[in-house]
Design a protein around this motif. Sequence first.
Motif, short mmCIF file in Angstrom:
data_model
loop_
_atom_site.label_atom_id
_atom_site.label_comp_id
_atom_site.label_asym_id
_atom_site.label_seq_id
_atom_site.Cartn_x
_atom_site.Cartn_y
_atom_site.Cartn_z
N VAL A 66 0.86 -1.18 0.00
CA VAL A 66 0.00 0.00 0.00
C VAL A 66 0.89 1.23 0.00
O VAL A 66 1.78 1.35 0.84
CB VAL A 66 -0.91 -0.01 1.25
N ALA A 67 0.66 2.14 -0.94
CA ALA A 67 1.44 3.38 -1.00
C ALA A 67 0.97 4.34 0.09
O ALA A 67 -0.21 4.38 0.41
CB ALA A 67 1.27 4.04 -2.37
N GLN A 68 1.90 5.09 0.66
CA GLN A 68 1.52 6.05 1.70
C GLN A 68 1.20 7.43 1.16
O GLN A 68 0.57 8.22 1.84
CB GLN A 68 2.62 6.15 2.76
N ASP A 69 1.61 7.72 -0.08
CA ASP A 69 1.47 9.07 -0.60
C ASP A 69 0.42 9.24 -1.70
O ASP A 69 0.25 10.33 -2.22
CB ASP A 69 2.83 9.57 -1.10
N GLN A 70 -0.27 8.16 -2.04
CA GLN A 70 -1.32 8.21 -3.06
C GLN A 70 -2.19 6.97 -2.91
O GLN A 70 -1.75 5.97 -2.36
CB GLN A 70 -0.71 8.25 -4.46
N PRO A 71 -3.43 7.01 -3.37
CA PRO A 71 -4.29 5.83 -3.29
C PRO A 71 -3.86 4.78 -4.32
O PRO A 71 -4.24 4.83 -5.48
CB PRO A 71 -5.70 6.36 -3.55
N LEU A 72 -3.02 3.87 -3.89
CA LEU A 72 -2.47 2.84 -4.76
C LEU A 72 -2.14 1.61 -3.92
O LEU A 72 -1.47 1.71 -2.89
CB LEU A 72 -1.20 3.35 -5.44
N ALA A 73 -2.63 0.47 -4.37
CA ALA A 73 -2.33 -0.80 -3.69
C ALA A 73 -2.01 -1.84 -4.75
O ALA A 73 -2.63 -1.88 -5.81
CB ALA A 73 -3.50 -1.25 -2.84
N THR A 74 -1.02 -2.67 -4.46
CA THR A 74 -0.65 -3.76 -5.34
C THR A 74 -0.79 -5.05 -4.54
O THR A 74 -0.20 -5.18 -3.48
CB THR A 74 0.81 -3.60 -5.84
N LEU A 75 -1.59 -5.96 -5.07
CA LEU A 75 -1.86 -7.22 -4.39
C LEU A 75 -1.25 -8.37 -5.17
O LEU A 75 -1.58 -8.59 -6.33
CB LEU A 75 -3.37 -7.44 -4.26
N TYR A 76 -0.33 -9.07 -4.53
CA TYR A 76 0.23 -10.30 -5.07
C TYR A 76 -0.49 -11.44 -4.36
O TYR A 76 -0.60 -11.42 -3.13
CB TYR A 76 1.74 -10.38 -4.80
#
Length: 124
Positions: A66-76
């Motif tokens: 989960v990025a702390q500076d923008q709404p962005l998540a990458t799920l593996y």
Amino acid sequence: MPGQRLSPIYYPDVVVSCQPDEASDYFLEKPCLIVEVTSKSTEWKDYAEKLIAHQKLDTLLAYLIVAQDQPLATLYYRDADGGWEVARFDEPGQALNLPCPTAALSLADIYQGVDFSKTVAEEG
């Protein structure tokens, strides 16, 4: 033992296990979900070194960055055959389906209460 290489131990931001795991008060030996909140200074380690290490864990079903500076998540996540898939989420309404614990979260849920208009430097 001489010549024996020890695997690094990482302390993730969130770790979940759905089975009894009483190895230590400080870490889980059988995690099913690991979550990292990444920053510019930890991004390489989270997406490369830790990703490779975590994917070797037999019990791990999902690794969420989960990025702390923008709404962005990458799920593996593991697919039905045990291979690894990846999904990227950058829209507030997108739902992440976690395999363990079985749950659906929207990106808006993850970032609820976060004000991206403040920079990290302003908060620190």
